[in-house]
Design an enzyme around this catalytic site. Structure first.
Site, PDB file in Angstrom:
ATOM      1  N   GLU A  46      -4.999   6.186  -9.696  1.00 50.29           N
ATOM      2  CA  GLU A  46      -3.763   6.709 -10.839  1.00 50.29           C
ATOM      3  C   GLU A  46      -4.056   6.215 -11.877  1.00 50.29           C
ATOM      4  O   GLU A  46      -4.301   4.932 -12.178  1.00 50.29           O
ATOM      5  CB  GLU A  46      -2.405   6.327 -10.078  1.00 50.29           C
ATOM      6  CG  GLU A  46      -1.208   6.699 -10.982  1.00 50.29           C
ATOM      7  CD  GLU A  46       0.042   6.163 -10.111  1.00 50.29           C
ATOM      8  OE1 GLU A  46       1.050   6.640 -10.543  1.00 50.29           O
ATOM      9  OE2 GLU A  46      -0.206   5.501  -9.254  1.00 50.29           O
ATOM     10  N   LYS A 115       2.280  14.167 -10.896  1.00 56.47           N
ATOM     11  CA  LYS A 115       3.054  13.475  -9.869  1.00 56.47           C
ATOM     12  C   LYS A 115       4.381  14.045  -9.631  1.00 56.47           C
ATOM     13  O   LYS A 115       5.123  14.139 -10.793  1.00 56.47           O
ATOM     14  CB  LYS A 115       3.095  12.015 -10.166  1.00 56.47           C
ATOM     15  CG  LYS A 115       3.614  11.165  -9.153  1.00 56.47           C
ATOM     16  CD  LYS A 115       3.334   9.649  -9.588  1.00 56.47           C
ATOM     17  CE  LYS A 115       3.802   8.472  -8.668  1.00 56.47           C
ATOM     18  NZ  LYS A 115       3.514   7.107  -9.028  1.00 56.47           N
ATOM     19  N   CYS A 175       0.214   8.552  -5.350  1.00 51.77           N
ATOM     20  CA  CYS A 175       0.793   7.276  -5.167  1.00 51.77           C
ATOM     21  C   CYS A 175       2.252   7.362  -4.391  1.00 51.77           C
ATOM     22  O   CYS A 175       2.358   7.679  -3.308  1.00 51.77           O
ATOM     23  CB  CYS A 175       0.897   6.437  -6.248  1.00 51.77           C
ATOM     24  SG  CYS A 175       1.044   4.768  -5.838  1.00 51.77           S
TER      25      CYS A 175
END
Length: 643
Positions: A46, A115, A175
């Protein structure tokens, strides 16, 4: 990529926070290293182009412009790499900033995936800078994104499908998306994705790695997918946090490869065909995405199939637990499951007695051990177990003696019934010569033994306990209506390699005189003992006739449990048994396995009940339904082509 194996990697470059050009160089070097190893899918951490720990620098256009220039450099210097790569980048769009995974290949941007879940708790405060990609999915699809002068698909609902390799379909999440109650990967697999990439920057604290590991393996199991987790590592700011580069590659609940506290690549192969088979087999798995086509973007690309040398572990004993530390607990579990099945059957039928033929061989030994455990669970005296040895023309002193010692040591009642005269009379009745050692000579003994056991059980109101194992059922290595038949078959789903492992475990656990006799039984060649001994030794070695059981159990696991085509089974066997069997030997016994498996289905179609203890069983009422007249030609033809 042959046979569905896709070489994947999770990579952690060593970076410098906010030094985008340096980071680009590290990423390019890592990408080239991966490509040199034959990697076809690479996940990087990330925000790896900038560093995850840039803080309020994410609000500075200098950093963001530098990140985009770095992406342009990466595209230019990797345009010759035929490898799908997802890397982390902050992306501006309509006055908002998004934490994105940018998917590239051959210098082209396939898409940017923002994300979804932006953490702002504990040590995380991403919402200070970043917006959730979930908020504007429809808008993103309508207007797109310009990145490095390219119009780029920009939304959470994207998958990347290789047109040349069936079942090679990639989805991406970032994540925290994995840690959320509704991970984006849930929707991605319903759209067809078989491989999920997770670009992460998960800081390290004591105990977190175990939890993270369970998340990755658990999600790969629930979604029946491959999961590639790439974590930020060395080079991130240590102001308040430490990042360990905890990289993982999992497949359907199994960890294939893992590294921690390191930079570089973690490489393995994900078997997308295996995943597709399991999804097809399990009818509760979603059939596919049912949302309108406009809600999901599928980027289709070409990637020429090429050989993929295997590095992933391929156990030569797939039925035996790989983790040595847990083998004892697994053995206890298997024995208990089998014993509980017999316990229930004894209770239901009201049978006071269990009768079994005890030959001094492995299978009947395990059956007696399971029966003894069932009697313990019932709270009954083991004298209610009648162990019967029935010597005949092929019985040796060694096996006869071991049978009696074992029965006495376990506290069972013991009885000898010599069947020689009865079999000779039967031969006289049907005109069978004692010199003709054909199948009739052998099977008549097996059927006489079964008759003795059945009649003894009738006299005592008991049940005949079957001793045949899963490997013998697969090969049809049983006398029809002889040892093929019983009233409850406790070994029915336990393959020969696991039988041996369980008996060895019991020998170690019990110790003493019992352990000694069990170890001698383990050292005795596997034989039905139906032909007269030669110089007092066993004349008939089963594995000389049908082939090594370790090979047949391997073939059974991959050909039946996973439905692999013969060429793939052969390929895996070549890797698992490298240095022990040459290809010619593997091929010989694999052909024999298929011939016997197909021709002997009629025996499996009328099996007695028996408990399922593992992932493979051949009961016609349970896991395996196959016509007795199915033709093996297609499978053998494929092996002929593989030669």
């Amino acid at each position: 990529m042959r046979d569905g194996f896709i070489k994947v990697a999770a990579g952690t470059p060593k970076i410098r926070v906010a030094d985008c050009d340096y980071n680009a160089g590290q990423i390019i070097a890592l990408m080239k290293e991966a490509a040199a190893q034959g990697v076809k899918v690479l996940a990087l951490p990330e925000l790896c182009v900038t560093g995850y720990t840039c803080g309020d620098l994410f609000s500075q256009s200098t950093l963001l412009d530098g990140a985009e220039r770095a992406l342009g450099r990466i595209l230019e210097e990797t345009k010759e790499l035929d490898m799908l790569t997802a890397l982390g980048l902050p992306v501006r769009y309509q006055n908002k900033l998004y934490n994105c995974a940018v998917v590239i290949r051959n210098g082209e941007i396939f898409g940017a995936v923002p994300k979804t879940y932006i953490p702002s708790y504990g040590e995380f405060y991403e919402s200070r800078w970043f917006t959730s990609g979930e908020l504007g999915t429809a808008l993103f699809q309508a207007k797109g994104l310009v990145l490095c002068d390219n119009d780029v698909p920009f939304h959470t609902k994207q998958i990347f499908r290789c047109e040349d390799v069936p079942n090679f379909i990639v989805g991406v999440e970032i994540c925290e998306d994995l840690w959320a109650a509704e991970p984006p990967s849930n929707a991605l697999i319903q759209a067809g994705a078989t491989i999920i990439l997770n670009l992460s920057a998960s800081d390290e604290v004591a105990g977190k790695a175990d939890y993270r590991r369970r998340l990755v393996t658990g999600q790969s199991a629930r979604l029946m997918c491959g999961y590639v987790y790439a974590d930020a590592g060395e080079g991130e700011s240590s102001t308040d946090l430490v990042f360990s580069g905890h990289n993982m590659i999992a497949e359907n609940g199994t960890m294939l490869a893992e590294k921690r506290f390191s930079t570089g690549l973690t490489v393995s192969e994900i078997d997308v065909d295996r995943l597709a088979y399991e999804r097809q087999r399990v009818n509760t798995f979603p059939a596919g995405d049912t949302s309108p086509v406009s809600e999901f973007h599928c980027f289709r690309f070409d990637m020429t199939p090429s050989p993929t040398p295997l590095t992933r572990p391929v156990s030569s004993s797939p039925f035996i637990p790989a983790d040595e530390s847990s083998r004892g607990a697994r053995c206890e579990e298997i024995m208990t499951i089998a014993a509980l099945g017999l316990k229930k059957r004894m209770e239901h039928t009201g049978s006071p007695c269990a009768v079994l033929g005890l030959s001094g061989g492995l299978d009947s030994t395990l059956a007696l051990l399971i029966t003894a455990k069932a009697f313990d669970l019932l709270g009954r005296d083991r004298k209610g177990i009648l162990a019967v040895t029935m010597p005949c023309f092929g019985t040796t002193h060694r096996t006869r003696s071991n049978a009696e010692i074992l029965a006495r040591e376990l506290g069972a009642d013991f009885m000898e019934v010599n069947i020689g005269d009865a079999v000779k009379q039967h031969f006289a009745d049907i005109g069978q010569s004692m010199e003709d050692h054909s199948v009739t000579f052998e099977n008549a003994q097996a059927r006489e033994r079964t008759q003795v056991l059945m009649d003894l059980a009738n006299r005592r109101g008991g049940l005949v306990i079957g001793t045949g194992d899963l490997s013998e059922l697969a090969l049809g290595w049983a006398t029809y209506n002889g040892d093929h038949m019983s009233m409850y078959a406790v070994n029915a789903s336990i393959p020969k390699t696991l039988v041996r492992h369980l008996v060895a475990w019991e020998a170690e656990r019990l110790g003493g005189r019992t352990g000694e006799v069990l170890r001698d039984i383990l050292d005795t060649p596997v034989s039905p003992e139906l032909l007269p001994p030669r110089d007092g030794e066993i004349a008939q070695i089963t594995e000389d006739l049908v082939g090594p059981y370790e090979l047949h159990d391997f073939y059974l696991y991959y050909a039946v449990r996973w439905g692999f085509p013969p060429r793939k089974v052969l390929r895996l066997a070549s890797r698992a048994f490298e240095g022990r069997y040459d290809r010619e030997t593997l091929l010989k016994w694999l052909k024999n396995f298929y011939r016997r498996f197909f021709s002997q289905q009629f025996k499996r179609s009328c099996l007695p009940d028996g408990p399922k203890v593992g992932s493979v069983a051949l009961s016609p009422r349970g896991d395996w339904r196959m016509p007795s007249d199915a033709v093996v030609k297609l499978w053998l033809d494929e092996l002929e082509e593989a030669q």
